[in-house]
Design a protein around this motif. Structure first.
Motif, PDB file in Angstrom:
ATOM      1  N   UNK A  98       0.853  -1.192   0.000  1.00  0.00           N
ATOM      2  CA  UNK A  98       0.000   0.000   0.000  1.00  0.00           C
ATOM      3  C   UNK A  98       0.882   1.232   0.000  1.00  0.00           C
ATOM      4  N   UNK A  99       0.384   2.272  -0.642  1.00  0.00           N
ATOM      5  CA  UNK A  99       1.174   3.485  -0.782  1.00  0.00           C
ATOM      6  C   UNK A  99       0.336   4.702  -0.410  1.00  0.00           C
ATOM      7  N   UNK A 100       0.915   5.594   0.386  1.00  0.00           N
ATOM      8  CA  UNK A 100       0.257   6.862   0.689  1.00  0.00           C
ATOM      9  C   UNK A 100       1.317   7.963   0.657  1.00  0.00           C
ATOM     10  N   UNK A 101       0.897   9.142   0.271  1.00  0.00           N
ATOM     11  CA  UNK A 101       1.822  10.275   0.268  1.00  0.00           C
ATOM     12  C   UNK A 101       1.747  11.015   1.607  1.00  0.00           C
ATOM     13  N   UNK A 102       2.899  11.326   2.164  1.00  0.00           N
ATOM     14  CA  UNK A 102       2.954  12.130   3.385  1.00  0.00           C
ATOM     15  C   UNK A 102       3.933  13.273   3.183  1.00  0.00           C
ATOM     16  N   UNK A 103       3.594  14.412   3.779  1.00  0.00           N
ATOM     17  CA  UNK A 103       4.460  15.587   3.631  1.00  0.00           C
ATOM     18  C   UNK A 103       5.742  15.394   4.420  1.00  0.00           C
ATOM     19  N   UNK A 104       6.843  15.781   3.798  1.00  0.00           N
ATOM     20  CA  UNK A 104       8.131  15.701   4.473  1.00  0.00           C
ATOM     21  C   UNK A 104       8.242  16.862   5.443  1.00  0.00           C
ATOM     22  N   UNK A 105       8.678  16.574   6.655  1.00  0.00           N
ATOM     23  CA  UNK A 105       8.711  17.618   7.680  1.00  0.00           C
ATOM     24  C   UNK A 105      10.134  18.008   8.069  1.00  0.00           C
ATOM     25  N   UNK A 106      11.118  17.300   7.569  1.00  0.00           N
ATOM     26  CA  UNK A 106      12.503  17.629   7.906  1.00  0.00           C
ATOM     27  C   UNK A 106      13.049  18.702   6.987  1.00  0.00           C
ATOM     28  N   UNK A 149      18.778  12.199   7.586  1.00  0.00           N
ATOM     29  CA  UNK A 149      17.518  11.503   7.831  1.00  0.00           C
ATOM     30  C   UNK A 149      16.402  12.243   7.102  1.00  0.00           C
ATOM     31  N   UNK A 150      15.280  11.571   6.954  1.00  0.00           N
ATOM     32  CA  UNK A 150      14.103  12.249   6.423  1.00  0.00           C
ATOM     33  C   UNK A 150      12.976  12.020   7.410  1.00  0.00           C
ATOM     34  N   UNK A 151      12.052  12.946   7.477  1.00  0.00           N
ATOM     35  CA  UNK A 151      10.930  12.741   8.394  1.00  0.00           C
ATOM     36  C   UNK A 151       9.626  13.095   7.721  1.00  0.00           C
ATOM     37  N   UNK A 152       8.603  12.415   8.156  1.00  0.00           N
ATOM     38  CA  UNK A 152       7.256  12.765   7.696  1.00  0.00           C
ATOM     39  C   UNK A 152       6.303  12.558   8.868  1.00  0.00           C
ATOM     40  N   UNK A 153       5.202  13.288   8.828  1.00  0.00           N
ATOM     41  CA  UNK A 153       4.223  13.189   9.907  1.00  0.00           C
ATOM     42  C   UNK A 153       2.946  12.569   9.376  1.00  0.00           C
ATOM     43  N   UNK A 154       2.343  11.730  10.201  1.00  0.00           N
ATOM     44  CA  UNK A 154       1.165  10.983   9.781  1.00  0.00           C
ATOM     45  C   UNK A 154       0.050  11.209  10.775  1.00  0.00           C
ATOM     46  N   UNK A 155      -1.060  11.727  10.275  1.00  0.00           N
ATOM     47  CA  UNK A 155      -2.230  11.825  11.139  1.00  0.00           C
ATOM     48  C   UNK A 155      -3.021  10.533  10.998  1.00  0.00           C
ATOM     49  N   UNK A 156      -3.419  10.012  12.116  1.00  0.00           N
ATOM     50  CA  UNK A 156      -4.171   8.766  12.071  1.00  0.00           C
ATOM     51  C   UNK A 156      -5.577   9.046  11.562  1.00  0.00           C
ATOM     52  N   UNK A 157      -5.922   8.412  10.442  1.00  0.00           N
ATOM     53  CA  UNK A 157      -7.249   8.611   9.849  1.00  0.00           C
ATOM     54  C   UNK A 157      -8.170   7.520  10.347  1.00  0.00           C
ATOM     55  N   UNK A 158      -9.398   7.889  10.582  1.00  0.00           N
ATOM     56  CA  UNK A 158     -10.377   6.895  11.013  1.00  0.00           C
ATOM     57  C   UNK A 158     -10.572   5.897   9.872  1.00  0.00           C
ATOM     58  N   UNK A 159     -10.307   4.624  10.143  1.00  0.00           N
ATOM     59  CA  UNK A 159     -10.462   3.609   9.109  1.00  0.00           C
ATOM     60  C   UNK A 159      -9.380   3.649   8.049  1.00  0.00           C
ATOM     61  N   UNK A 160      -8.363   4.489   8.232  1.00  0.00           N
ATOM     62  CA  UNK A 160      -7.276   4.580   7.251  1.00  0.00           C
ATOM     63  C   UNK A 160      -6.328   3.402   7.410  1.00  0.00           C
ATOM     64  N   UNK A 161      -6.160   2.626   6.347  1.00  0.00           N
ATOM     65  CA  UNK A 161      -5.383   1.406   6.456  1.00  0.00           C
ATOM     66  C   UNK A 161      -3.907   1.699   6.734  1.00  0.00           C
ATOM     67  N   UNK A 162      -3.342   2.612   5.935  1.00  0.00           N
ATOM     68  CA  UNK A 162      -1.901   2.852   6.050  1.00  0.00           C
ATOM     69  C   UNK A 162      -1.580   3.678   7.296  1.00  0.00           C
ATOM     70  N   UNK A 163      -2.369   4.722   7.574  1.00  0.00           N
ATOM     71  CA  UNK A 163      -2.048   5.557   8.742  1.00  0.00           C
ATOM     72  C   UNK A 163      -2.209   4.735  10.023  1.00  0.00           C
TER      73      UNK A 163
END
Lengths: 376, 357
Positions: B82-90, B96-110
């Motif tokens: 599965x693939x999802x796009x997340x904004x890079x925060x670093x 290193x690279x960083x990204x932030x993930x908000x947990x989505x209701x019913x979201x498989x990847x998050x």
């Protein structure tokens, strides 16, 4: 008059509503299995991929010690099995898009390239499209006899067919090359039905793939082996030969057994989904056997299920077969299956029988359809 | 240390199947690969109750990025990639690279990233993408962020300060409650260090010491950023916020100075829609669905996609559906995922669809 193609009598004629119901039942089997796909099938195909990589690399490594006879034998055996599984359970099935739902770039149907002289895109065209759509329709499905052999009375006899047992033997040993050249339709060009210019246009990818395969097995790996040049070359040739004969045998048993049927082009007109299923069923034949046999045949031993559901992961065909055979029994349709020996013997018999002209030569397997009636 | 596969790699790839090489490399290293960009999770920071930031160390295949861009994160869930796009925060240039993930209701990847991924795990990432980036020439800036929309905006803010410590930038950051502001400490530190940075945190519900609350309104703008019309504005957040900002900017004929980043579009499900908009990304053409299948619609739009059986058997017409929902005419199944492979000849759109042909 002797019926040239017996199975007509084995199948009960179905009324149009029955055909529709038959198709709906087969659709239901498909839906049930496709909905249940998950981690098991995902793990399975990755395991198959690992098996191929270990056996192929292991085989090639052992062949580097090929001056020692046990190493040569073990290496050749490993490589043969690796190539067989790669071509059949992995390559053929992946190229049908059976595992596209995994979203795995290395297992994508439209880009996978197999360890076979046949270019993947040519294969996707004439196998996935032509053969699987127009299965056993004489004059359209070029897999019926591969443009060389006469296997059904509906194919016109020519004097050259007298030699077809020898041609079949040659095709078996060089099967990957037959497959590689198949999409060029050389026999059509010889007969003047296709322009040589069009053949030439198709050549570049065919030549590229052939060069790659020849270069890999008969130049690069033997050279890498240095002093073991010769044993590696011979081992690779033997592995290719073994894979060729095995693939030929399994594939010929899929459509050219005693009770396999062929169809005229008129059958394609307004063919419903149910009728399409019936044609796939009647044109295909299964091989019974154990788990290892099914694995080594790429589950093409379940040729009927493969033709009904070409994009279903083949590892589930055995599961589908239980229901498909039961549906066929209820609808009075012959479910063509048997052990390899019996089915292959009937293929060989066909090759010899139709090398000679028949008295009723030129007659189609089936006549034109009577109105409102489908001969099943 | 990760060895660097420098220029020779490309030549090597022509002779060696990269998948095959990566398979054997996987026996000796968890992240070194010839073709894939794998990254090991080094740190996981809980930003808010439902947002985590992941810090990863990528292998040598990672190319850098521009602040504000996002990156496809690929994980294996039950054997399916599965693939999802997340904004890079670093910041670019870091090892290193960083990204932030908000947990989505019913979201498989998050959900998977939040619940299953631990420090030390390896995930695959793709190439950074997106044009939600800083302007080439410096300009006064306004950032409007809502909820998890802060992720690219935070990256932009930090980069703007890094480029020019005297940059004139205002941030309007909306969140549900006081505890829902991600990167708050980092942002306040930036505002403290750079005199031109002003950050306003606006909680939807009343906070104890808040002068401002509620959702985005024109009053907020007038009071906090009276010169907003002279600023290049970036907005990212929930659909409601995006719409409100866009409407306001349109009314004042300022759309040319508004940059928007949308996190996916709301999925429409249900009946197939004739006249649904269909975009062909590679051909850069858009049309509406008129045929019985997407294949026919594409052909009617003048495209010539490859096809074979036209009945869902041979898969010659398979292409990538970038986004949108389609229904399989044979099985009736709907496919809502982004970047999946669909058969054009048996697919019909349920809503707007973008295809990679």
């Amino acid at each position: 008059m002797e019926a040239l193609n017996t199975p007509a009598s084995r199948n009960r004629r179905l009324t149009p509503p029955e055909i529709e119901a038959f198709g709906a039942e087969l659709d239901a089997v498909r839906t049930r299995i496709m909905d249940s796909l998950g981690p098991d099938e995902a793990d399975y195909i990755r395991k198959v991929q690992r098996f191929v990589r270990y056996s192929e690399t292991g085989g090639r490594a052992l062949l580097f010690l090929g001056w020692l006879p046990p190493m040569w034998l073990a290496g050749t055996a490993c490589l043969t099995v690796g190539k067989i599984v790669e071509n059949m359970e992995l390559g053929h099935n992946v190229m049908h898009g059976q595992y596209d739902w995994l979203n795995e770039p290395g297992l994508r149907g439209d880009t996978y390239e197999w360890d076979n002289a046949c270019d993947g895109n040519a294969w996707r065209h004439y196998h996935n499209y032509i053969h699987h759509t127009y299965t056993n329709v004489i004059g359209v499905d070029r897999d019926v006899g591969y443009g060389i052999l006469r296997l059904f009375p509906a194919q016109k006899w020519k004097p050259g067919h007298l030699f077809q047992p020898l041609q079949a033997l040659a095709l078996a040993t060089l099967f990957e090359w037959g497959v590689a050249l198949h999409d060029l339709e050389l026999e059509q060009a010889v007969e003047g039905k296709k322009k040589w210019r069009d053949v030439a246009k198709q050549l570049p990818p065919v030549v590229r793939k052939a060069a790659r395969q020849l270069g890999k097995d008969y130049l690069v790996f033997p050279l890498l082996a240095g002093p073991a040049f010769l044993p590696v070359l011979l081992g690779n040739a033997t592995a290719n030969l073994g894979r060729n004969v095995w693939a030929f045998s399994i594939i010929f048993c899929g459509h050219f057994t005693e009770n396999a049927e062929t169809f005229g082009e008129e059958r394609l007109e307004n063919e419903s989904r149910g009728e399409w299923y019936l044609r796939q069923l009647q044109g295909s034949s299964n091989l019974s056997g154990g788990k290892l046999f099914h694995f080594l045949s790429g589950n093409l031993s379940h040729q009927i299920e493969h033709h009904l559901y070409p994009d279903m992961p083949a590892v589930r065909y055995a599961d589908a077969a239980k229901e498909v055979s039961e549906i066929c029994r209820r609808y009075g349709q012959y479910y063509n299956t048997g052990p390899f020996g019996k089915q292959f013997a009937s293929v060989v018999k066909r090759i010899f029988k139709y090398s000679l002209p028949q008295r009723a030569e030129g007659r189609r397997t089936r006549g034109p359809l009577a109105t409102g009636e489908v001969p099943c | 240390m990760l060895p660097v596969f420098a220029p020779g790699t490309r030549r090597l790839k022509r002779w060696i199947d990269p998948d095959w090489a990566d398979f054997w490399l996987s026996h000796v290293s968890r992240t070194i690969r010839i073709s894939r960009t794998l990254a090991r999770v080094e740190k996981i920071r809980q930003e808010t109750a439902d947002m985590k930031q992941f810090v990863l160390r990528p292998n040598a295949n990672w190319r850098s990025f521009l602040p504000g861009q996002c990156v496809p994160v690929r994980v294996l869930i039950d054997g399916v990639r599965h693939e999802r796009y997340y904004s890079l925060t670093g910041a670019p240039g870091e090892p290193t690279l960083s990204f932030a993930v908000k947990r989505q209701k019913g979201g498989r990847v998050s959900t998977f990233l939040h619940e299953r991924v631990r420090v030390g795990d390896v995930v695959e990432i793709g190439e950074a993408a997106g044009d939600f980036v800083l302007p080439a020439a410096p300009a006064p800036l306004l950032f409007v962020a809502g909820g998890s929309g802060i992720t690219p905006v935070f990256s932009l803010l930090r980069a703007a300060v890094a480029v020019d410590a005297a940059v004139d930038v205002t941030l309007l950051y909306y969140a549900r409650g006081e505890a829902d502001f991600a990167f708050r400490a980092d942002i306040e530190r930036l505002a403290g260090d750079a005199p031109g940075v002003r950050a306003h945190f606006v909680a939807e519900t009343d906070g104890p010491s808040r002068q401002l609350s509620g959702r985005f309104t024109e009053a907020h703008l007038r009071r906090l950023v009276p010169d907003y019309a002279n600023r290049l504005t970036y907005v990212c957040g929930p659909a409601g916020l995006m719409q409100a900002v866009e409407d306001h900017w349109r009314r004042h004929e300022l759309l040319a100075s508004l940059r928007q980043e949308r996190f996916g579009t709301p999925k429409q499900t249900g009946k197939p829609a004739t006249h649904a908009p269909v975009s062909f990304r590679r051909s850069q053409r858009t049309t509406v669905h008129t045929g019985s299948s997407l294949l026919e619609t594409a052909e009617e739009a003048g495209l010539r996609p490859a096809y074979g059986c036209r009945m869902g058997i041979c898969r010659t017409c398979v292409c990538t559906k970038v986004d949108g929902v389609v229904r399989d005419r044979v099985t009736g199944e709907t496919d809502e995922a982004d970047n999946t492979r669909i058969r054009l000849c048996v697919s019909e759109p349920v809503g707007p669809v973008t295809l990679d042909i």
